[in-house]
Design a protein around this motif. Structure first.
Motif, PDB file in Angstrom:
ATOM      1  N   ILE A  39     -24.298   9.864  -1.934  1.00  0.00           N
ATOM      2  CA  ILE A  39     -23.172  10.011  -2.862  1.00  0.00           C
ATOM      3  C   ILE A  39     -22.947  11.506  -3.067  1.00  0.00           C
ATOM      4  O   ILE A  39     -23.900  12.270  -3.229  1.00  0.00           O
ATOM      5  N   VAL A  41     -20.620  14.218  -5.527  1.00  0.00           N
ATOM      6  CA  VAL A  41     -19.797  14.311  -6.736  1.00  0.00           C
ATOM      7  C   VAL A  41     -19.202  15.712  -6.840  1.00  0.00           C
ATOM      8  O   VAL A  41     -19.905  16.716  -6.670  1.00  0.00           O
ATOM      9  N   LEU A  66     -16.814   7.339   4.285  1.00  0.00           N
ATOM     10  CA  LEU A  66     -16.982   7.546   2.849  1.00  0.00           C
ATOM     11  C   LEU A  66     -15.843   6.854   2.098  1.00  0.00           C
ATOM     12  O   LEU A  66     -14.679   6.970   2.484  1.00  0.00           O
ATOM     13  N   CYS A  68     -14.032   7.149  -1.419  1.00  0.00           N
ATOM     14  CA  CYS A  68     -13.920   8.179  -2.451  1.00  0.00           C
ATOM     15  C   CYS A  68     -12.992   7.731  -3.568  1.00  0.00           C
ATOM     16  O   CYS A  68     -12.040   6.971  -3.343  1.00  0.00           O
ATOM     17  N   PHE A 125     -15.672  11.528  -6.660  1.00  0.00           N
ATOM     18  CA  PHE A 125     -16.965  11.178  -6.087  1.00  0.00           C
ATOM     19  C   PHE A 125     -16.749  10.307  -4.857  1.00  0.00           C
ATOM     20  O   PHE A 125     -15.772   9.581  -4.746  1.00  0.00           O
ATOM     21  N   CYS A 126     -17.671  10.420  -3.899  1.00  0.00           N
ATOM     22  CA  CYS A 126     -17.616   9.674  -2.641  1.00  0.00           C
ATOM     23  C   CYS A 126     -18.972   9.041  -2.382  1.00  0.00           C
ATOM     24  O   CYS A 126     -20.006   9.621  -2.719  1.00  0.00           O
ATOM     25  N   HIS A 127     -18.993   7.859  -1.756  1.00  0.00           N
ATOM     26  CA  HIS A 127     -20.262   7.240  -1.389  1.00  0.00           C
ATOM     27  C   HIS A 127     -20.148   6.620  -0.003  1.00  0.00           C
ATOM     28  O   HIS A 127     -19.069   6.234   0.449  1.00  0.00           O
ATOM     29  N   GLU A 137     -22.151  -0.885   0.710  1.00  0.00           N
ATOM     30  CA  GLU A 137     -22.915   0.349   0.678  1.00  0.00           C
ATOM     31  C   GLU A 137     -23.800   0.421   1.920  1.00  0.00           C
ATOM     32  O   GLU A 137     -24.395  -0.567   2.333  1.00  0.00           O
ATOM     33  N   HIS A 179     -26.316  12.533  -4.769  1.00  0.00           N
ATOM     34  CA  HIS A 179     -27.269  11.535  -5.251  1.00  0.00           C
ATOM     35  C   HIS A 179     -27.893  10.879  -4.028  1.00  0.00           C
ATOM     36  O   HIS A 179     -27.176  10.400  -3.136  1.00  0.00           O
ATOM     37  N   LEU A 205     -22.756   1.083  -7.903  1.00  0.00           N
ATOM     38  CA  LEU A 205     -23.647   2.180  -7.529  1.00  0.00           C
ATOM     39  C   LEU A 205     -24.612   2.391  -8.695  1.00  0.00           C
ATOM     40  O   LEU A 205     -24.222   2.884  -9.759  1.00  0.00           O
ATOM     41  N   TYR A 212     -30.290   4.638  -6.359  1.00  0.00           N
ATOM     42  CA  TYR A 212     -29.913   6.036  -6.138  1.00  0.00           C
ATOM     43  C   TYR A 212     -30.599   6.885  -7.219  1.00  0.00           C
ATOM     44  O   TYR A 212     -30.948   6.387  -8.298  1.00  0.00           O
TER      45      TYR A 212
END
Length: 344
Positions: A39, A41, A66, A68, A125-127, A137, A179, A205, A212
């Protein structure tokens, strides 16, 4: 003297950061700022007072995806817009985006299309996800075009942001806050059991030190007191406790304890909602008339996790700033609840 002791303590904290994180168990395990994460941020995106340029580096030998979220407001303040988009990254790519402008980029048949966020301010934020359709995820395993990795972490992303004032040619840079994904569940502990121990693909998340790493509730920053017409600045704060389904974000108080150069303490009390930028004079009261010396340093206490960036300007000719210091033992669990994926 107190400032010197504080600076030395911070250096020791940063120097022992990795060792501390490995030693602390449970929800206290905080994110490691100098390591890649699953992640990323960006606590401050500002296209109202200038332009924000975002960089994202994919350190993996595989292409990655990703998801976002950009959470912003217009010139009249108030969080009023939450938008999501996908970024497709090639192996070892450094993705660059001037966030006030749209981007339309094709990568091996997959297209990254993002609108511009001109005249908007907020955070992003992106994960990592493994599939653009299921939005689970995970990340893409070597040897497969689309395989969700559950046996290892997906900590392969780093980034930074540069904020440029085009009118005055000022700029400052900060690193994206990572993260790290953690696999600390056993099959028996994992909700529902099964072989996918370690990660839930539940559109939540969990920044809890188990799925995380957490974010800190205590941050520290130092700078120069505001001098009218010469020195000024802001502390930008966001928080990970976001429910994008119910459109709810945290409201809480942030207490700030500051010391000037002769060890005089000044306490400040701030109210937080959504995303805030605290002015040195009006909000933090760190102008030279209030604290009597030019230098200061501050530490916050809060019951909630914080993402933050501190920056200052010298007139119209110079800007500086970056990431705040994080207390390694102040991690607080939080959930980012993402919108569900429609039934396929």
């Amino acid at each position: 003297m107190r400032k010197l002791i504080f600076a030395l303590a911070v250096l020791v904290t940063v120097g022992l950061f990795a060792a501390t994180n490995q030693a602390v168990a449970g929800v206290e395990r905080i994110n490691e700022l100098n390591e890649p994460g699953a992640i990323l941020v960006y606590p401050l995106i500002d296209n109202i007072n200038g332009v924000t340029i975002v960089n994202i580096a994919n350190t993996s030998p595989m292409g990655q995806i990703l998801e976002c979220y950009m959470v912003t407001h217009g010139p009249d303040n108030g969080i009023d817009e939450k938008k999501d988009f996908l970024i497709f990254l090639s192996p070892k790519e450094k993705f660059v985006w001037m966030t006030n402008s749209p981007i339309d980029k094709t990568l091996k048949g997959k297209r990254t299309q993002i609108q511009g966020f001109d005249n908007r301010k907020g955070y992003m934020f992106c994960h990592a996800i493994s599939n653009q359709y299921t939005m689970n995820e995970g990340c893409i395993e070597p040897g497969s075009d689309n395989y969700e990795r559950r046996d290892r972490t997906c900590n392969m992303f780093k980034g930074d942001a540069t904020l440029v004032d085009l009118a005055n040619a000022r700029a400052f840079n900060y690193n994206a806050i990572p993260h790290q994904m953690i696999f600390s569940y056993t099959a028996d502990e994992h909700p529902g059991g099964g072989s996918d121990a370690g990660m839930n693909s539940d559109r939540v998340l969990q920044l809890d030190g188990r799925e995380y790493t957490t974010a800190p509730s205590q941050i520290m920053f130092e700078g120069l007191a505001e001098v009218e017409g010469a020195i000024y600045g802001t502390l930008a704060v966001a928080s990970p406790g976001v429910d994008l389904v119910a459109s709810e974000q945290p409201e809480f108080d942030i207490n700030v304890y500051c010391w000037n150069e002769v060890e005089t303490k000044f306490s400040r009390h701030l109210e937080f909602k959504d995303f805030e930028q605290y002015d040195l004079t009006d909000d933090l009261q760190l102008d030279i008339a209030s604290i009597f010396t030019l230098g200061f340093h501050c530490a916050t206490t809060s019951t909630n996790p914080l993402w933050a960036v501190f920056h200052q300007n010298l007139g119209r000719v110079f800007a500086w700033g970056g990431n705040v210091f994080q207390h390694p033992d102040s991690g607080v669990a939080a959930d980012i609840i993402l919108s569900p994926v429609p039934v396929q």
